[in-house]
Scaffold this motif. Structure first.
Motif, short mmCIF file in Angstrom:
data_model
loop_
_atom_site.label_atom_id
_atom_site.label_comp_id
_atom_site.label_asym_id
_atom_site.label_seq_id
_atom_site.Cartn_x
_atom_site.Cartn_y
_atom_site.Cartn_z
N ARG A 1 84.64 11.54 74.50
CA ARG A 1 83.20 11.24 74.41
C ARG A 1 82.94 10.08 73.46
N MET A 2 83.71 10.01 72.38
CA MET A 2 83.56 8.89 71.44
C MET A 2 83.93 7.57 72.11
N GLY A 3 84.96 7.63 72.98
CA GLY A 3 85.37 6.42 73.70
C GLY A 3 84.27 5.89 74.61
N LEU A 4 83.49 6.82 75.18
CA LEU A 4 82.40 6.42 76.09
C LEU A 4 81.24 5.74 75.36
N VAL A 5 81.00 6.14 74.11
CA VAL A 5 79.83 5.60 73.38
C VAL A 5 80.21 4.61 72.29
N HIS A 6 81.53 4.38 72.10
CA HIS A 6 81.99 3.48 71.03
C HIS A 6 81.41 2.07 71.20
N ASN A 7 80.87 1.54 70.11
CA ASN A 7 80.29 0.18 70.08
C ASN A 7 79.14 0.00 71.06
N LYS A 8 78.46 1.10 71.40
CA LYS A 8 77.32 0.99 72.31
C LYS A 8 76.05 1.47 71.62
N ALA A 9 74.95 0.83 71.96
CA ALA A 9 73.64 1.22 71.42
C ALA A 9 72.62 1.15 72.55
N GLU A 10 71.54 1.87 72.39
CA GLU A 10 70.45 1.84 73.37
C GLU A 10 69.19 1.31 72.70
N LEU A 11 68.56 0.37 73.37
CA LEU A 11 67.23 -0.08 72.94
C LEU A 11 66.25 0.47 73.98
N ILE A 12 65.50 1.48 73.57
CA ILE A 12 64.60 2.17 74.51
C ILE A 12 63.22 1.53 74.42
N LEU A 13 62.85 0.78 75.45
CA LEU A 13 61.52 0.16 75.51
C LEU A 13 60.57 1.20 76.10
N GLU A 14 59.90 1.93 75.21
CA GLU A 14 59.12 3.10 75.61
C GLU A 14 57.70 2.74 76.02
N LYS A 15 57.17 1.66 75.46
CA LYS A 15 55.81 1.23 75.81
C LYS A 15 55.78 -0.29 75.85
N GLN A 16 55.13 -0.83 76.87
CA GLN A 16 54.90 -2.27 76.95
C GLN A 16 53.62 -2.52 77.73
N ARG A 17 52.65 -3.12 77.08
CA ARG A 17 51.36 -3.37 77.74
C ARG A 17 51.49 -4.32 78.92
N HIS A 18 52.41 -5.29 78.80
CA HIS A 18 52.44 -6.38 79.78
C HIS A 18 53.59 -6.31 80.77
N GLY A 19 54.34 -5.21 80.79
CA GLY A 19 55.47 -5.20 81.70
C GLY A 19 56.15 -3.85 81.78
N PRO A 20 57.35 -3.81 82.38
CA PRO A 20 58.04 -2.53 82.61
C PRO A 20 58.66 -1.96 81.33
N THR A 21 58.92 -0.67 81.37
CA THR A 21 59.63 0.00 80.28
C THR A 21 61.04 0.34 80.77
N GLY A 22 61.85 0.93 79.92
CA GLY A 22 63.20 1.31 80.33
C GLY A 22 64.18 1.17 79.19
N THR A 23 65.43 1.52 79.44
CA THR A 23 66.47 1.48 78.41
C THR A 23 67.37 0.26 78.63
N ILE A 24 67.62 -0.44 77.53
CA ILE A 24 68.49 -1.62 77.56
C ILE A 24 69.75 -1.28 76.78
N ASN A 25 70.91 -1.38 77.42
CA ASN A 25 72.18 -1.09 76.75
C ASN A 25 72.65 -2.31 75.98
N LEU A 26 73.03 -2.09 74.73
CA LEU A 26 73.46 -3.18 73.85
C LEU A 26 74.85 -2.91 73.29
N PHE A 27 75.52 -3.97 72.87
CA PHE A 27 76.79 -3.87 72.17
C PHE A 27 76.48 -3.83 70.67
N PHE A 28 77.12 -2.93 69.94
CA PHE A 28 76.92 -2.85 68.49
C PHE A 28 78.27 -2.82 67.79
N GLU A 29 78.46 -3.75 66.88
CA GLU A 29 79.71 -3.85 66.12
C GLU A 29 79.41 -3.48 64.68
N GLY A 30 79.80 -2.26 64.31
CA GLY A 30 79.45 -1.71 62.99
C GLY A 30 79.97 -2.51 61.82
#
Length: 499
Positions: A456-485
């Motif tokens: 499970r750690m291998g699946l989420v290693h160096n990964k982050a989620e940016l959850i766009l929960e509200k946006q007046r001018h466009g779509p919402t959704g989750t954006i997957n990002l790379f994170f290097e601690g």
């Protein structure tokens, strides 16, 4: 004129000022009331900016209020219909009764001038407010009211002037559809020139820019998350990317940068924030930099990158617990001197509301701060990215991904924001759940649990989620990002970490 007379004039100056009558235009007040009583349509010319409190004569103000109340209720307001209400309330007693109504009708010049009369009344009111603010500033400086330091008095004076400037009820007007269309076409043309994606300032994250079109002027964006999720690192990435985009745009066109990025860092010092940016760009661990545990090559790279970054239009203000009014003043000054393209606030719960305000509760205080940040965004026409802490209730859930409801304890953040984003890293929480050998009654069970945890750690290693929960001018959704601690660095996932 000799020196003695000069000195005498200086001494008499304040006394002469004290004897002056406050600005008022009673004739305009009477003429306007006469016009309103003659033809109620005159009210349309003043209703969007004039109120009863703007009248210097209290009786005139109360008559205007009574007239406005009837007109807005769809009723006729003339001397006959107003008589009963005014006689019953005793409004006219101090000015001679109903005979005053005849005087008002006699003062009427014509309803075509009603707008000019209204503006003259309103202008006199603004001048009276300026005198009141000036008297308060003088009295505070003399220490009459006490309790405020010199810098606090400057902030209080600026705040009072800003409030008068923004709340003076200036006339609004409709924008013709033709003009609105021209603006829309301009935005579309800009998007077309930028490969159809970014119309605002880039965030440095491709997938976020696709969803939002970049960071747009006058928008308040909230980036929230629990501690250790990387809010500051992500906001710093956005600020750095925006500053670099401004720099590149300048070098293409020649000349000085026409904008800048301001970071208000209430938690970290300017040096700590600069070390983070350097660590990310030079790919040298910030922790090792602090310990001095770096080799000559890494140090040389660190210095070289610092020279490259020194020309970026990025400024940092690390004043702790900065007030809203001080932030507004500094942003205005920066816009005037260097231009301003983006404001980042890390983070809003550490801010103070404007000097002189005493909110009844913490929730109300946070509401005042978010409303103030939105006002700064609109007034200066820049995007404001404000970081926010989330309530502890996130930790009590099995799924620790933040939701809008986690913001609701913090006043009107969700309501005031044009976009709300949450940063979340599953790896952080999973790391804390590493199986302990002592919790299992056999080595086989421990090994099975450990293998499952590692998978499970291998699946989420160096990964982050940016959850766009509200946006007046466009779509919402989750954006997957790379994170290097190691370098506290965020980036687009597939370009940095392609599996």
């Amino acid at each position: 004129m000799n020196m003695t007379e000069n000195d005498q004039q200086k001494e008499e100056g304040p006394l002469a000022l004290g004897l002056r009558q406050p600005p008022a235009n009673i004739e305009a007040e009477q003429a306007l009331l006469g016009a309103l009583l003659t033809n109620n349509r005159a009210y349309d010319r003043v209703s969007d900016f004039l109120a009863a409190e703007h009248f210097a004569n209290r009786v005139n103000g109360r008559i205007f209020e009574a007239i406005a109340r009837r007109i807005e209720a769809g009723q006729l307001a003339d001397p006959v219909t107003m008589r009963a209400e005014l006689e019953h309330s005793g409004v006219l007693e101090s000015v001679g009764g109903m005979g005053y109504m005849a005087k008002l009708l006699g003062s009427m010049v014509g309803i075509i001038n009603a707008g000019d009369y209204g503006r003259a009344i309103h202008d006199a009111w603004i001048r009276r407010q300026l005198i009141d603010i000036g008297e308060t500033v003088v009295n505070n400086a003399f220490g009459i009211s006490g309790g405020l330091s010199g810098p606090d008095q400057i902030e209080a004076g600026e705040e009072a002037l800003f409030k008068l400037a923004t709340e003076k009820g200036k006339e609004g007007d409709f924008v013709s559809f033709n003009r609105a269309l021209a603006g829309a076409i301009e935005v579309a043309a800009q998007a077309f020139e930028n490969d159809g994606h970014v119309t605002g300032l880039t965030s440095g994250l491709r997938d976020l820019d696709k969803k939002t079109g970049g960071l747009h002027p006058s928008d308040l964006l909230i980036l929230a998350g629990r501690p250790a999720m990387g809010k500051t690192a992500l906001a710093t990435k956005m600020a750095f990317s925006a500053a670099r985009a401004i720099m590149e745009d300048t070098s293409d066109k020649g000349g000085k940068p026409k904008g800048s990025v301001a970071i208000f860092s209430l938690e970290m010092s300017a040096e700590q924030l600069a070390t983070r940016i350097l660590s990310e760009q030079a790919e040298v661990s910030g922790e090792r930099i602090r310990r001095g545990d770096i080799g000559q090559k890494e140090f040389d790279r660190f210095v070289r990158v610092s020279h490259e970054l020194s020309s970026l239009p990025l400024v940092i203000d690390d004043t702790p617990a900065i007030s809203l009014s001080a932030m507004r003043t500094r942003c205005r000054r920066l816009k005037r001197t260097q231009g301003l393209s983006l404001v980042v606030v890390d983070y809003l719960q550490l801010m103070r509301p404007s000097v002189g305000t005493r909110p009844e509760s913490r929730v109300l205080e946070i509401s005042m701060i978010t409303q103030g940040l939105k006002a700064i965004a609109k007034e200066l026409e820049v995007p404001v990215l404000a970081l926010s802490q989330l309530s502890r209730q996130v930790e009590s859930r099995e799924d620790k991904r933040p939701m809008l409801s986690d913001l609701r304890e913090s006043g009107s953040i969700e309501q005031d924001a044009d976009a709300v984003m949450f940063v979340y890293r599953d790896e952080y929480y999973l790391q804390q759940r590493q199986p302990k050998e002592t919790a299992f009654d056999s080595m086989d069970k421990y090994q099975t649990a450990m293998e499952d945890w590692q998978r499970r750690m291998g699946l989420v290693h160096n990964k982050a989620e940016l959850i766009l929960e509200k946006q007046r001018h466009g779509p919402t959704g989750t954006i997957n990002l790379f994170f290097e601690g190691e370098y506290t660095r965020f980036a687009d996932l597939d370009t940095m970490h392609d599996h």
